[in-house]
Design an enzyme around this catalytic site. Structure first.
Site, PDB file in Angstrom:
ATOM      1  N   ASP A 113       1.420  -4.439   5.659  1.00  0.00           N
ATOM      2  CA  ASP A 113       1.687  -3.033   6.811  1.00  0.00           C
ATOM      3  C   ASP A 113       2.435  -2.548   7.128  1.00  0.00           C
ATOM      4  O   ASP A 113       3.788  -2.907   5.773  1.00  0.00           O
ATOM      5  CB  ASP A 113       1.422  -4.237   7.663  1.00  0.00           C
ATOM      6  CG  ASP A 113       0.152  -4.916   8.099  1.00  0.00           C
ATOM      7  OD1 ASP A 113      -1.232  -5.315   6.849  1.00  0.00           O
ATOM      8  OD2 ASP A 113      -0.444  -5.543   8.856  1.00  0.00           O
ATOM      9  N   HIS A 169       2.034  -6.306  -1.264  1.00  0.00           N
ATOM     10  CA  HIS A 169       1.365  -7.043  -2.173  1.00  0.00           C
ATOM     11  C   HIS A 169       0.984  -6.104  -3.080  1.00  0.00           C
ATOM     12  O   HIS A 169       1.101  -4.686  -3.392  1.00  0.00           O
ATOM     13  CB  HIS A 169       0.149  -7.171  -1.637  1.00  0.00           C
ATOM     14  CG  HIS A 169       0.327  -7.980  -0.214  1.00  0.00           C
ATOM     15  ND1 HIS A 169      -0.901  -9.923  -0.727  1.00  0.00           N
ATOM     16  CD2 HIS A 169       0.670  -8.271   0.585  1.00  0.00           C
ATOM     17  CE1 HIS A 169      -0.548 -10.345   0.423  1.00  0.00           C
ATOM     18  NE2 HIS A 169      -0.044  -9.407   0.985  1.00  0.00           N
ATOM     19  N   SER A 256      12.624  -4.417   6.620  1.00  0.00           N
ATOM     20  CA  SER A 256      12.757  -3.489   5.252  1.00  0.00           C
ATOM     21  C   SER A 256      11.546  -2.815   4.472  1.00  0.00           C
ATOM     22  O   SER A 256      10.879  -2.096   5.961  1.00  0.00           O
ATOM     23  CB  SER A 256      12.424  -5.129   4.468  1.00  0.00           C
ATOM     24  OG  SER A 256      12.603  -5.980   5.266  1.00  0.00           O
TER      25      SER A 256
END
Length: 295
Positions: A113, A169, A256
């Site tokens: 996301d 991921h 981040s």
């Protein structure tokens, strides 16, 4: 004001920035800039705040944070009262149903996301950080022979705001290689900071690894830490096969960035993302959604 593009509604929305006034002050005022250089960019500052976010006392921050930024708690594996600390909440896992993974091997999915910007046909020595500022991939990973493989390739920058799901991921099935750590500072990765700190990604602490993807050739993964990010945690096992959508790792508290580099002629990024990127706008994306197509 930071505007991001909503791909679903085809409209722009203002990003609610956690600590906006604080960021504008420390990166925009002479006194704030001095404090940033003397204290805030240092490891000790982020380490101490990160430790606080691991304590039970920090759990008191969770509910006000959720309310202020309208975070959807119906898609988290834990309920709001089950988190033992703010970092426990910050690194929350989502239900599988909330982030379906596109299984088509010809489709490139978002690795997490966040807010995505894309650059195609890149010049290794002049990769765009933000309008007017560039950096070098060679200096980003300190490995020229690997960096040279991505000349004229594609760069994806996924910025994770503090309000986002903070796990990243794998975008395909394949074999991940070991992660390499590069020490550095702890500047914010918010656009407010990106506009004022040249070569910021090359200044901050970061980790990089190669991912031998089944369908998109060797992908270069880079995770960049930021202010108050206590740790970059890699949860994968090197040289063990993974499937598309498997977790690679997560960031502890703070905004981040995950950066992916693809070799030339491996992928075509979706037109809306490319168009918005040229205009200087990031696109909101969610883990598993289509962002490009295999060439």
């Amino acid at each position: 004001m930071i505007k991001v593009y909503d791909r679903t509604n085809k409209s722009y929305e203002e990003e609610l920035v956690a600590g906006k006034g604080y960021l504008e002050w420390i990166y925009g005022s002479p006194i704030g800039k001095n404090i940033t250089e003397l204290i805030i960019k240092k490891r000790l500052f982020s380490k101490l705040y990160g430790r606080f976010c691991d304590t039970k006392l920090s759990a008191n921050k969770i509910e006000p944070f959720v309310d202020k930024f309208s975070i959807d708690m119906t898609i988290t594996k834990k309920g709001i009262n089950e988190f033992t600390s703010f970092n426990d909440f910050f690194t929350r896992e989502l239900t599988l149903e909330s982030r379906p993974i596109n299984k088509d091997k010809n489709i490139l999915i978002a690795p997490g996301d966040g807010r995505l910007i894309a650059y195609e046909n890149i010049d290794l020595e002049n990769i765009i950080q933000i309008k007017g500022l560039t950096y070098s991939l060679k200096k980003l990973i300190n490995k020229d022979d690997i960096a040279n493989n991505y000349q004229n390739g594609t760069c994806l920058i996924l910025r994770l705001a503090p309000t986002d799901y903070h796990r990243f991921h794998f975008v395909d099935s394949g074999v991940p290689c070991e992660s390499h750590f590069i020490n550095g500072h702890y500047y914010s990765v918010n656009p407010i900071a990106l506009k004022t700190i040249p070569k910021l990604f090359c200044e901050n602490k970061r980790e990089w690894s190669l991912f031998k993807s089944d369908n998109f050739n060797d992908i270069l993964y880079i995770e960049v830490g930021a202010t108050c990010v206590g740790s970059i945690i890699q949860t994968y096992s090197p040289n063990i096969r993974v499937t598309r959508g498997n977790e690679k790792g997560y960031f502890k508290f703070g905004g981040s960035t995950t950066i992916l580099f693809f070799k030339k002629d491996c992928v075509k990024i979706d037109d809306d993302i490319c168009e918005q990127s040229k205009l200087g706008f990031e696109c909101k994306v969610a883990l598993g959604e289509k962002i490009g197509t295999k060439l």
